[in-house]
Design an enzyme around this catalytic site. Structure first.
Site, PDB file in Angstrom:
ATOM      1  N   LEU A  60       0.662  -1.102   0.080  1.00 58.70           N
ATOM      2  CA  LEU A  60      -0.034  -0.064  -0.035  1.00 58.70           C
ATOM      3  C   LEU A  60       0.887   1.190  -0.141  1.00 58.70           C
ATOM      4  CD1 LEU A  60      -2.837   1.364   0.160  1.00 58.70           C
ATOM      5  CD2 LEU A  60      -2.769   1.221   2.669  1.00 58.70           C
TER       6      LEU A  60
ATOM      7  N   CYS B  82      -8.454  -3.962   5.142  1.00 55.80           N
ATOM      8  CA  CYS B  82      -7.718  -5.075   5.924  1.00 55.80           C
ATOM      9  C   CYS B  82      -6.764  -4.526   6.875  1.00 55.80           C
ATOM     10  CB  CYS B  82      -6.457  -5.322   4.558  1.00 55.80           C
ATOM     11  SG  CYS B  82      -7.133  -5.726   3.050  1.00 55.80           S
TER      12      CYS B  82
ATOM     13  N   GLU C 212       0.905   0.558  10.147  1.00 51.62           N
ATOM     14  CA  GLU C 212      -0.565   0.316  10.178  1.00 51.62           C
ATOM     15  C   GLU C 212      -1.156   1.640  10.675  1.00 51.62           C
ATOM     16  OE1 GLU C 212      -2.122  -2.609   9.639  1.00 51.62           O
ATOM     17  OE2 GLU C 212      -0.573  -3.957   9.702  1.00 51.62           O
TER      18      GLU C 212
HETATM   19  P1  TGC Z   1     -11.174   8.269   4.092  1.00 51.66           P
HETATM   20  O1  TGC Z   1     -12.228   8.950   3.005  1.00 51.66           O
HETATM   21  O2  TGC Z   1     -11.480   8.548   5.762  1.00 51.66           O
HETATM   22  O3  TGC Z   1     -11.756   6.646   3.836  1.00 51.66           O
HETATM   23  C1  TGC Z   1     -11.941   6.174   2.454  1.00 51.66           C
HETATM   24  C2  TGC Z   1     -12.802   5.097   2.321  1.00 51.66           C
HETATM   25  O4  TGC Z   1     -12.278   4.021   3.451  1.00 51.66           O
HETATM   26  C3  TGC Z   1     -13.501   3.888   4.549  1.00 51.66           C
HETATM   27  N1  TGC Z   1     -12.714   3.682   5.571  1.00 51.66           N
HETATM   28  C4  TGC Z   1     -12.182   2.369   6.160  1.00 51.66           C
HETATM   29  N2  TGC Z   1     -13.041   1.156   5.841  1.00 51.66           N
HETATM   30  C5  TGC Z   1     -12.567   0.092   6.634  1.00 51.66           C
HETATM   31  N3  TGC Z   1     -11.803   0.183   7.592  1.00 51.66           N
HETATM   32  C6  TGC Z   1     -11.088   1.271   7.918  1.00 51.66           C
HETATM   33  N4  TGC Z   1     -10.284   1.458   8.971  1.00 51.66           N
HETATM   34  C7  TGC Z   1     -11.440   2.453   7.431  1.00 51.66           C
HETATM   35  N5  TGC Z   1     -11.100   3.724   7.506  1.00 51.66           N
HETATM   36  C8  TGC Z   1     -11.831   4.350   6.554  1.00 51.66           C
HETATM   37  C9  TGC Z   1     -14.262   5.067   4.523  1.00 51.66           C
HETATM   38  O5  TGC Z   1     -15.325   4.941   5.209  1.00 51.66           O
HETATM   39  C10 TGC Z   1     -14.066   5.449   2.981  1.00 51.66           C
HETATM   40  O6  TGC Z   1     -15.200   4.504   2.397  1.00 51.66           O
HETATM   41  P2  TGC Z   1     -16.034   5.260   1.422  1.00 51.66           P
HETATM   42  O7  TGC Z   1     -17.337   4.066   0.928  1.00 51.66           O
HETATM   43  O8  TGC Z   1     -16.730   6.401   1.618  1.00 51.66           O
HETATM   44  O9  TGC Z   1     -15.288   5.290   0.189  1.00 51.66           O
HETATM   45  O10 TGC Z   1      -9.711   8.225   3.634  1.00 51.66           O
HETATM   46  P3  TGC Z   1      -8.718   9.629   3.906  1.00 51.66           P
HETATM   47  O11 TGC Z   1      -8.225   9.499   2.424  1.00 51.66           O
HETATM   48  O12 TGC Z   1      -9.239  10.718   4.406  1.00 51.66           O
HETATM   49  O13 TGC Z   1      -7.633   8.846   4.611  1.00 51.66           O
HETATM   50  C11 TGC Z   1      -8.085   8.390   6.024  1.00 51.66           C
HETATM   51  C12 TGC Z   1      -6.840   7.767   6.726  1.00 51.66           C
HETATM   52  C13 TGC Z   1      -5.807   9.007   7.135  1.00 51.66           C
HETATM   53  C14 TGC Z   1      -7.433   7.590   8.208  1.00 51.66           C
HETATM   54  C15 TGC Z   1      -6.374   6.563   6.140  1.00 51.66           C
HETATM   55  O14 TGC Z   1      -5.858   6.693   4.987  1.00 51.66           O
HETATM   56  C16 TGC Z   1      -5.071   5.896   6.929  1.00 51.66           C
HETATM   57  O15 TGC Z   1      -5.507   5.031   8.025  1.00 51.66           O
HETATM   58  N6  TGC Z   1      -3.814   6.372   6.976  1.00 51.66           N
HETATM   59  C17 TGC Z   1      -2.850   5.488   7.630  1.00 51.66           C
HETATM   60  C18 TGC Z   1      -2.294   4.708   6.610  1.00 51.66           C
HETATM   61  C19 TGC Z   1      -1.977   3.279   7.024  1.00 51.66           C
HETATM   62  O16 TGC Z   1      -2.149   2.682   8.016  1.00 51.66           O
HETATM   63  N7  TGC Z   1      -0.910   2.557   6.260  1.00 51.66           N
HETATM   64  C20 TGC Z   1      -0.639   1.171   6.402  1.00 51.66           C
HETATM   65  C21 TGC Z   1       0.172   0.465   5.392  1.00 51.66           C
HETATM   66  S1  TGC Z   1       0.308  -1.254   5.501  1.00 51.66           S
HETATM   67  C22 TGC Z   1       1.375  -1.278   6.631  1.00 51.66           C
HETATM   68  O17 TGC Z   1       1.734  -0.514   7.647  1.00 51.66           O
HETATM   69  C23 TGC Z   1       1.504  -2.861   7.227  1.00 51.66           C
HETATM   70  S2  TGC Z   1       2.783  -3.107   8.563  1.00 51.66           S
HETATM   71  C24 TGC Z   1       2.394  -4.650   8.682  1.00 51.66           C
HETATM   72  C25 TGC Z   1       3.298  -5.441   9.449  1.00 51.66           C
HETATM   73  O18 TGC Z   1       4.547  -5.775   9.158  1.00 51.66           O
HETATM   74  O19 TGC Z   1       2.666  -6.031  10.691  1.00 51.66           O
HETATM   75  P1  FAD Z   2       4.625   9.888   6.742  1.00 48.30           P
HETATM   76  O1  FAD Z   2       3.236   9.881   6.216  1.00 48.30           O
HETATM   77  O2  FAD Z   2       5.247  10.811   5.971  1.00 48.30           O
HETATM   78  O3  FAD Z   2       4.158  10.628   8.245  1.00 48.30           O
HETATM   79  C1  FAD Z   2       5.533  11.268   8.864  1.00 48.30           C
HETATM   80  C2  FAD Z   2       5.010  12.202  10.095  1.00 48.30           C
HETATM   81  O4  FAD Z   2       3.942  13.063   9.799  1.00 48.30           O
HETATM   82  C3  FAD Z   2       4.430  11.219  11.027  1.00 48.30           C
HETATM   83  O5  FAD Z   2       4.584  11.371  12.272  1.00 48.30           O
HETATM   84  C4  FAD Z   2       2.660  11.237  10.839  1.00 48.30           C
HETATM   85  O6  FAD Z   2       2.209  10.968  11.810  1.00 48.30           O
HETATM   86  C5  FAD Z   2       2.810  12.816  10.600  1.00 48.30           C
HETATM   87  N1  FAD Z   2       1.576  13.007   9.760  1.00 48.30           N
HETATM   88  C6  FAD Z   2       1.233  12.603   8.561  1.00 48.30           C
HETATM   89  N2  FAD Z   2       0.193  13.172   8.050  1.00 48.30           N
HETATM   90  C7  FAD Z   2      -0.305  13.875   9.094  1.00 48.30           C
HETATM   91  C8  FAD Z   2      -1.707  14.723   9.313  1.00 48.30           C
HETATM   92  N3  FAD Z   2      -2.491  14.748   8.467  1.00 48.30           N
HETATM   93  N4  FAD Z   2      -1.608  15.230  10.835  1.00 48.30           N
HETATM   94  C9  FAD Z   2      -0.634  15.139  11.451  1.00 48.30           C
HETATM   95  N5  FAD Z   2       0.495  14.486  11.293  1.00 48.30           N
HETATM   96  C10 FAD Z   2       0.505  13.769  10.139  1.00 48.30           C
HETATM   97  N6  FAD Z   2       3.371  -0.361   4.433  1.00 48.30           N
HETATM   98  C11 FAD Z   2       2.930  -1.258   3.503  1.00 48.30           C
HETATM   99  O7  FAD Z   2       1.970  -1.020   2.778  1.00 48.30           O
HETATM  100  N7  FAD Z   2       2.988  -2.569   3.663  1.00 48.30           N
HETATM  101  C12 FAD Z   2       3.685  -3.003   4.666  1.00 48.30           C
HETATM  102  O8  FAD Z   2       3.737  -4.303   4.708  1.00 48.30           O
HETATM  103  C13 FAD Z   2       4.517  -2.274   5.718  1.00 48.30           C
HETATM  104  N8  FAD Z   2       5.435  -2.592   6.296  1.00 48.30           N
HETATM  105  C14 FAD Z   2       6.118  -1.735   7.109  1.00 48.30           C
HETATM  106  C15 FAD Z   2       7.457  -1.988   7.811  1.00 48.30           C
HETATM  107  C16 FAD Z   2       8.108  -1.310   8.451  1.00 48.30           C
HETATM  108  C17 FAD Z   2       9.393  -1.763   9.193  1.00 48.30           C
HETATM  109  C18 FAD Z   2       7.795   0.151   8.496  1.00 48.30           C
HETATM  110  C19 FAD Z   2       8.734   1.114   9.263  1.00 48.30           C
HETATM  111  C20 FAD Z   2       6.734   0.580   7.827  1.00 48.30           C
HETATM  112  C21 FAD Z   2       5.865  -0.198   7.096  1.00 48.30           C
HETATM  113  N9  FAD Z   2       4.951   0.003   6.254  1.00 48.30           N
HETATM  114  C22 FAD Z   2       4.087  -0.957   5.437  1.00 48.30           C
HETATM  115  C23 FAD Z   2       4.674   1.387   5.733  1.00 48.30           C
HETATM  116  C24 FAD Z   2       4.106   2.369   6.964  1.00 48.30           C
HETATM  117  O9  FAD Z   2       2.650   1.985   7.086  1.00 48.30           O
HETATM  118  C25 FAD Z   2       4.337   3.783   6.885  1.00 48.30           C
HETATM  119  O10 FAD Z   2       5.498   3.884   7.379  1.00 48.30           O
HETATM  120  C26 FAD Z   2       3.146   4.471   7.885  1.00 48.30           C
HETATM  121  O11 FAD Z   2       1.961   4.341   7.276  1.00 48.30           O
HETATM  122  C27 FAD Z   2       3.636   6.211   7.757  1.00 48.30           C
HETATM  123  O12 FAD Z   2       3.971   6.530   6.581  1.00 48.30           O
HETATM  124  P2  FAD Z   2       5.395   7.268   6.284  1.00 48.30           P
HETATM  125  O13 FAD Z   2       6.490   6.470   6.783  1.00 48.30           O
HETATM  126  O14 FAD Z   2       5.481   7.686   4.568  1.00 48.30           O
HETATM  127  O15 FAD Z   2       5.049   8.593   7.320  1.00 48.30           O
END
Ligand code: TGC
Ligand code: FAD
Length: 394
Positions: free
Chosen positions: A140, A248, A373
C-alpha cells in the site's frame, strides 16, 4: 550459539483468564510453547545479524498462525478473533517481526483474498498461504504516500486480457521472500483496486531494505513494477476504493493491539525478575520505591490494555467493532508498550542494552510498530474525528 532460557510468565492481575474459553487457553498454550522452543532460542541472533529466520514461515503455517479466522475449507483455522488476538500476543511476546510475518500473511494477504477475491482466487492462493508453502506481502505505502495512501501513484492500464502495472511501493514487510503480493493501484478512472502479483512476473522486483535498527529479524523491501503484465483474473473483483486496503488494516491493527501487549508483558516480566535478583545498596533493587513505581505502573497499563483488547475481541466476534475503536486500541497498546519497554530497559541498567535480554530488541521493534499500520498521530486523529465529526487530516 548460547542457549537462551525463556522463563516467561504472563501477568494476569485481574484474573482475565476467566474470560477466556478452553479453546482460547489451548491456543495460547500451543503458541506460547512454540515461542519458547522455536523463537526465543534463536531470535536474538537473527536480529543481531539482521536476518529473517525463513524457517518460521513453514512453522507458523504448521501451528495455524496464518489466517486463523479464515474458514477451514480454505485451509484457515476457523477460529474467532480472540484466538487470533491471543496468537498475535504470544508471537509478539517473542518478537514483533515474527508477529509481523503472521499478521501480514493472515490479515493483509489472506483476508483480502478471502473477503474480496473470486472463488478461483480463494482456491488457488488461500491453502498455500495458510500452510506456509507461500509467503505473501501487502503493498500500500509508496515513497511519497504513507499516511495518505489515497494519493498513491501506482497504476494499471487496460491491455485486453491483462493490465499493465507501473509504480513502486516501499517499506513492505515480507517483500524479499514473498511469492505473492496483494498490491493496491489506481485504474484509469483513478479508482483504487487490488491485484495479486506473483513473483516471476516480468518487470516485478523486490529489493531489500537494509540498515534498519528496528524489526531486524523481519524482512522489509520495496515492490517495483516496471510494465508488469498482470492477468485480469488476478484483480480482486469484489472491492473498489480505499476502503479495500483500509478494511484489511482494520484486521491487522486489531492483531497489533494484542501483539504489542505481548511485547509489553515480556518487558515487564523480565524487569520484575531482574529487579528481584539484582542487589544494590545491600538489597534487591525491587525494594526501592522508584523501581516499584515503574513496576506498578507497567502492570496497571498492561491490565487496562488486556481489558480493552479482550472487549474489542468480543465486539469483533459480534461484527460490531468500528474502525475507530480498533484505532484506539492499536494506538493505546503501542504507546504503553513503547513506554514499558523504555522503563524496563532502565530497570536493567547497563544489562538492559545487551542482547542477553529481550528488552532493547522489543524497544527498537516497537518504534516500527507504533509507526506502521497508521502512526500514533494518525490514530489520534481518527479518534478525534470520531468524537467531533470534524476531519483534522486535511
Ligand atoms: P477516508 O475518506 O477517511 O476513507 C476512505 C474510505 O475508506 C473507509 N474507511 C475504512 N474502511 C474500513 N476500515 C477502515 N479502517 C477504514 N477507514 C476508512 C471510509 O469509510 C471510506 O469509505 P467510502 O465508502 O466512503 O469510500 O480516507 P482518507 O484518504 O481521508 O484517509 C484516512 C486515513 C488517514 C485515516 C487513512 O488513509 C489511514 O488510515 N492512513 C494510515 C495509512 C496506513 O495505516 N498505512 C498502513 C500501510 S500497511 C502497513 O503498515 C503494514 S505493516 C504490517 C506489519 O509488518 O505488521
Ligand atoms: P509519513 O506519512 O510521511 O508521516 C511522517 C509524520 O507525519 C508522522 O509522524 C505522521 O504521524 C505525521 N503526519 C502525516 N500526516 C499527518 C496529518 N494529516 N496530521 C498530523 N500529522 C501527520 N506499508 C505497507 O503498505 N505494507 C507493509 O507491509 C509495511 N510494512 C512496514 C514495515 C516497517 C518496518 C515500516 C517502518 C513501515 C511499514 N509500512 C508498510 C509503511 C507504514 O505503514 C508507513 O511507514 C506509515 O503508514 C507512515 O507512513 P510514512 O512512513 O510515509 O510517514
Amino acid at each position: 550459539m548460547a542457549v537462551r532460557m525463556d522463563l516467561f510468565e504472563s501477568p494476569d492481575y485481574y484474573q482475565l483468564d476467566e474470560l477466556l474459553s478452553e479453546e482460547h487457553l489451548m491456543v495460547r498454550s500451543a503458541v506460547r510453547d512454540y515461542v519458547k522452543t522455536a523463537i526465543s532460542p534463536i531470535i536474538e541472533d537473527y536480529a543481531q545479524k539482521a536476518e529473517f529466520p525463513q524457517q518460521i514461515i513453514k512453522q507458523l503455517g504448521d501451528i495455524g498462525c496464518f489466517g486463523p479466522t479464515v474458514p477451514v475449507e480454505y485451509g484457515g483455522g476457523g477460529l474467532d478473533y480472540i484466538s487470533y488476538g491471543i496468537m498475535m500476543q504470544e508471537l509478539e511476546r517473542g518478537d514483533s517481526g515474527v508477529r509481523s510475518t503472521a499478521s501480514v500473511q493472515g490479515s493483509l494477504v489472506m483476508y483480502p483474498i478471502h473477503a474480496y477475491g473470486s472463488e478461483e482466487q480463494k482456491k488457488k492462493y488461500l491453502p498455500k498461504l495458510a500452510s506456509g508453502e507461500w509467503l505473501g506481502c501487502f503493498g500500500l505505502t509508496e515513497p511519497n504516500h504513507g499516511s495518505d495512501p489515497g494519493g498513491m501513484l501506482t497504476n494499471i492500464k487496460d491491455a485486453g486480457d491483462h493490465v499493465i502495472l507501473n509504480g513502486a511501493k516501499m517499506w513492505i514487510s515480507n517483500a524479499p521472500f514473498a511469492q505473492v503480493a496483494v498490491v493496491w493501484a489506481k485504474n484509469e478512472e483513478g479508482k483504487i483496486v487490488g491485484l495479486i502479483v506473483e513473483r516471476g512476473m516480468e518487470g516485478f522486483t523486490t529489493p531489500t531494505t537494509h540498515n534498519k535498527w528496528s524489526l531486524r529479524a523481519s524482512a522489509t523491501g520495496e515492490l517495483v513494477f516496471d510494465n508488469v503484465k498482470v492477468p485480469k483474473e488476478n484483480i480482486l473483483p469484489n472491492v473498489i476504493g480505499l476502503k479495500g486496503p483500509l478494511g484489511c488494516l482494520s484486521k491487522a491493527r486489531y492483531g497489533i493491539a494484542w501483539g504489542t501487549l505481548g511485547a509489553a508483558m515480556d518487558c515487564y516480566d523480565t524487569a520484575l525478575k531482574y529487579s528481584m535478583e539484582r542487589v544494590q545498596f545491600g538489597k534487591p533493587i525491587a525494594g526501592f520505591q522508584l523501581q516499584q513505581k515503574k513496576l506498578a505502573e507497567m502492570l496497571t497499563e498492561i491490565t487496562k490494555g488486556q481489558l480493552l483488547v479482550w472487549r474489542l475481541g468480543v465486539l469483533m466476534n459480534q461484527g460490531k467493532a468500528t474502525p475507530a475503536q480498533i484505532s484506539m486500541a492499536k494506538r493505546n497498546s503501542c504507546e504503553i508498550a513503547t513506554q514499558i519497554a523504555r522503563d524496563a530497559r532502565q530497570m536493567l541498567g547497563g544489562m538492559g542494552i545487551t542482547g542477553e535480554y529481550s528488552i532493547m530488541r522489543h524497544m527498537m521493534n516497537l518504534e516500527s510498530v507504533i509507526t506502521y499500520e497508521g502512526t500514533h498521530d494518525i490514530h489520534l486523529l481518527i479518534t478525534g474525528m470520531d468524537i467531533t465529526g470534524l476531519n483534522a487530516f486535511k
